[in-house]
Scaffold this motif. Structure first.
Motif, short mmCIF file in Angstrom:
data_model
loop_
_atom_site.label_atom_id
_atom_site.label_comp_id
_atom_site.label_asym_id
_atom_site.label_seq_id
_atom_site.Cartn_x
_atom_site.Cartn_y
_atom_site.Cartn_z
N LYS A 143 0.81 -1.21 0.00
CA LYS A 143 0.00 0.00 0.00
C LYS A 143 0.85 1.27 0.00
CE LYS A 143 -3.91 -1.97 2.47
NZ LYS A 143 -4.71 -1.88 3.68
N VAL A 144 0.35 2.27 -0.70
CA VAL A 144 0.89 3.62 -0.61
C VAL A 144 -0.07 4.35 0.31
CG1 VAL A 144 1.40 5.76 -1.85
CG2 VAL A 144 1.84 3.55 -2.95
N VAL A 145 0.43 4.83 1.43
CA VAL A 145 -0.44 5.50 2.39
C VAL A 145 -0.25 7.01 2.42
CG1 VAL A 145 -0.82 3.48 3.85
CG2 VAL A 145 1.12 4.95 4.30
N SER A 146 0.81 7.50 1.77
CA SER A 146 1.03 8.93 1.69
C SER A 146 1.89 9.25 0.47
CB SER A 146 1.73 9.44 2.95
OG SER A 146 2.02 10.83 2.82
N LEU A 147 1.46 10.24 -0.29
CA LEU A 147 2.26 10.67 -1.44
C LEU A 147 3.48 11.48 -1.01
CD1 LEU A 147 -0.49 11.88 -3.94
CD2 LEU A 147 0.99 9.88 -4.16
N TYR A 148 3.37 12.21 0.07
CA TYR A 148 4.40 13.17 0.44
C TYR A 148 5.21 12.78 1.67
CZ TYR A 148 1.94 15.90 -2.97
OH TYR A 148 1.36 16.32 -4.13
N GLU A 149 4.80 11.74 2.38
CA GLU A 149 5.53 11.31 3.57
C GLU A 149 5.81 9.81 3.46
OE1 GLU A 149 3.70 12.61 7.19
OE2 GLU A 149 3.16 14.54 6.33
N PRO A 150 6.91 9.44 2.76
CA PRO A 150 7.19 8.03 2.52
C PRO A 150 7.47 7.23 3.79
CG PRO A 150 9.03 9.39 1.83
CD PRO A 150 7.92 10.32 2.20
N HIS A 151 7.76 7.90 4.89
CA HIS A 151 8.06 7.22 6.14
C HIS A 151 6.79 6.83 6.92
CE1 HIS A 151 7.54 11.45 7.13
NE2 HIS A 151 7.10 11.03 8.30
N THR A 152 5.62 7.18 6.39
CA THR A 152 4.36 6.89 7.07
C THR A 152 4.18 5.39 7.24
OG1 THR A 152 3.38 8.86 6.12
CG2 THR A 152 1.87 7.21 6.98
#
Length: 83
Positions: free
Chosen positions: A60-69
């Motif tokens: 899953k991609v959970v954030s476009l701008y915060e890859p550490h999420t």
């Protein structure tokens, strides 16, 4: 759904051609970074919503701008960290 998103991304690419050289390079780098993430989000949404699949957390991609999420799983106190 995917066709509409692709069309709008194509429009965004054309808009980038109107920028100054330095701004255009920054914009293009941002677009190059975001496009694969947007494709992944569309794919995971189609799988989950339209096909009823369970998408594993590591995919899953959970954030476009915060890859550490990280994803916090319900009923657990620990955070799942994926490499």
């Amino acid at each position: 759904m995917h066709i509409v998103a692709t069309f709008k991304l194509a429009d965004a690419r054309q808009q980038g051609q109107c920028l100054l050289a330095d701004d255009a390079e920054k914009w293009q780098a941002d677009v190059d970074h975001l496009l694969p993430l947007v494709d992944a989000i569309v794919s995971q949404t189609e799988r989950r919503v339209l096909k009823g699949e369970k998408v594993p957390a590591r995919e899953k991609v959970v954030s476009l701008y915060e890859p550490h999420t990280d994803i916090i799983v319900k009923d657990r106190r620990q955070v799942q960290v994926w490499p």
